[in-house]
Design a protein around this motif. Structure first.
Motif, PDB file in Angstrom:
ATOM      1  N   GLN A 188      47.074  11.029  38.893  1.00 34.74           N
ATOM      2  CA  GLN A 188      47.377   9.983  39.880  1.00 34.74           C
ATOM      3  C   GLN A 188      46.636  10.225  41.191  1.00 34.74           C
ATOM      4  O   GLN A 188      46.156   9.285  41.826  1.00 34.74           O
ATOM      5  N   ARG A 189      46.535  11.471  41.595  1.00 38.44           N
ATOM      6  CA  ARG A 189      45.821  11.797  42.837  1.00 38.44           C
ATOM      7  C   ARG A 189      44.338  11.465  42.716  1.00 38.44           C
ATOM      8  O   ARG A 189      43.733  10.890  43.619  1.00 38.44           O
ATOM      9  N   PHE A 190      43.761  11.825  41.579  1.00 40.87           N
ATOM     10  CA  PHE A 190      42.358  11.514  41.335  1.00 40.87           C
ATOM     11  C   PHE A 190      42.146   9.996  41.316  1.00 40.87           C
ATOM     12  O   PHE A 190      41.199   9.489  41.907  1.00 40.87           O
ATOM     13  N   GLU A 230      42.183  -1.932  41.521  1.00 38.76           N
ATOM     14  CA  GLU A 230      41.910  -1.109  40.339  1.00 38.76           C
ATOM     15  C   GLU A 230      43.095  -0.178  40.049  1.00 38.76           C
ATOM     16  O   GLU A 230      43.460   0.029  38.892  1.00 38.76           O
ATOM     17  N   LEU A 231      43.675   0.383  41.101  1.00 39.98           N
ATOM     18  CA  LEU A 231      44.800   1.300  40.935  1.00 39.98           C
ATOM     19  C   LEU A 231      45.987   0.584  40.294  1.00 39.98           C
ATOM     20  O   LEU A 231      46.658   1.134  39.419  1.00 39.98           O
ATOM     21  N   ALA A 232      46.224  -0.655  40.693  1.00 37.78           N
ATOM     22  CA  ALA A 232      47.322  -1.426  40.099  1.00 37.78           C
ATOM     23  C   ALA A 232      47.077  -1.630  38.598  1.00 37.78           C
ATOM     24  O   ALA A 232      48.006  -1.499  37.787  1.00 37.78           O
ATOM     25  N   GLU A 233      45.840  -1.926  38.217  1.00 37.84           N
ATOM     26  CA  GLU A 233      45.509  -2.094  36.796  1.00 37.84           C
ATOM     27  C   GLU A 233      45.676  -0.761  36.050  1.00 37.84           C
ATOM     28  O   GLU A 233      46.229  -0.713  34.959  1.00 37.84           O
ATOM     29  N   PHE A 234      45.215   0.319  36.660  1.00 35.83           N
ATOM     30  CA  PHE A 234      45.324   1.658  36.077  1.00 35.83           C
ATOM     31  C   PHE A 234      46.789   2.025  35.818  1.00 35.83           C
ATOM     32  O   PHE A 234      47.135   2.551  34.765  1.00 35.83           O
ATOM     33  N   ILE A 294      42.718   7.818  30.930  1.00 37.79           N
ATOM     34  CA  ILE A 294      41.513   8.636  31.068  1.00 37.79           C
ATOM     35  C   ILE A 294      40.274   7.793  30.787  1.00 37.79           C
ATOM     36  O   ILE A 294      39.284   7.868  31.509  1.00 37.79           O
ATOM     37  N   ARG A 295      40.333   6.961  29.763  1.00 40.05           N
ATOM     38  CA  ARG A 295      39.187   6.099  29.446  1.00 40.05           C
ATOM     39  C   ARG A 295      38.934   5.104  30.588  1.00 40.05           C
ATOM     40  O   ARG A 295      37.797   4.806  30.923  1.00 40.05           O
ATOM     41  N   PHE A 296      39.991   4.600  31.206  1.00 41.93           N
ATOM     42  CA  PHE A 296      39.858   3.686  32.345  1.00 41.93           C
ATOM     43  C   PHE A 296      39.171   4.400  33.504  1.00 41.93           C
ATOM     44  O   PHE A 296      38.218   3.883  34.094  1.00 41.93           O
ATOM     45  N   LEU A 297      39.655   5.599  33.838  1.00 40.98           N
ATOM     46  CA  LEU A 297      39.047   6.357  34.938  1.00 40.98           C
ATOM     47  C   LEU A 297      37.586   6.681  34.648  1.00 40.98           C
ATOM     48  O   LEU A 297      36.736   6.572  35.529  1.00 40.98           O
ATOM     49  N   ALA A 298      37.297   7.037  33.411  1.00 37.97           N
ATOM     50  CA  ALA A 298      35.921   7.368  33.035  1.00 37.97           C
ATOM     51  C   ALA A 298      35.014   6.149  33.158  1.00 37.97           C
ATOM     52  O   ALA A 298      33.893   6.250  33.675  1.00 37.97           O
ATOM     53  N   SER A 299      35.490   5.000  32.715  1.00 43.92           N
ATOM     54  CA  SER A 299      34.651   3.801  32.790  1.00 43.92           C
ATOM     55  C   SER A 299      34.436   3.382  34.241  1.00 43.92           C
ATOM     56  O   SER A 299      33.331   2.976  34.622  1.00 43.92           O
ATOM     57  N   ARG A 300      35.460   3.504  35.078  1.00 47.10           N
ATOM     58  CA  ARG A 300      35.305   3.164  36.493  1.00 47.10           C
ATOM     59  C   ARG A 300      34.374   4.157  37.186  1.00 47.10           C
ATOM     60  O   ARG A 300      33.549   3.792  38.006  1.00 47.10           O
TER      61      ARG A 300
END
Length: 145
Positions: free
Chosen positions: A29-31, A40-44, A65-71
């Protein structure tokens, strides 16, 4: 006269275990709050996390993790596409949150470039693809945004 070279392009390739390793050293969450815009955070945060998916979930199949990686990849590609187009004096403002990746009506990724105060400075184009342990993103940013 139209010049076909009025856009910057950028590409980024990300090996998913790199994000998994990074997240093993800091809370997810911090990352996420560090690199994602509020939208983006709301979608995440709507995505299931490893804790809600169960013990059979591997880090590479974790939607967050896949969402963070793609962003991450899309924002890196967007930065690369923008860096050559922005004077060094303005480059100081460029950070993760200046590039917002949202989904269009059909799920296609869309790039919005924002100022530090969140105001829209312009739009670009971005494409994101996943294959196994890899995410690749390509971005195109207009010269004058």
């Amino acid at each position: 006269m139209n010049n076909i070279f009025t856009h910057g392009i950028g590409v980024d390739l990300l090996h998913l275990p790199r994000i998994v390793s990074l997240l093993s050293r800091r809370p997810t969450q911090r990352f996420a709050r560090r690199i994602l815009t509020p939208l983006e955070l709301a979608e995440f945060q709507q995505l299931p996390s490893a804790t809600t998916m169960g013990p059979s979930t591997t880090p590479l199949s974790n939607p967050q993790i896949r969402f963070l990686a793609s962003r991450w990849a899309a924002k890196e590609a967007s930065y690369k596409a923008s860096a050559a187009l922005i004077s060094t004096t303005r480059e100081q403002w460029m950070s993760w949150k200046n590039f917002e990746i949202t989904s269009g009506a059909r799920g296609e990724p869309r790039l919005t470039i924002r100022g530090d105060d969140g105001t829209e400075l312009g739009k670009g184009m971005v494409s994101i693809s996943h294959d196994g342990e890899y995410v690749v993103a390509m971005a195109m940013v207009p010269h004058c945004f």
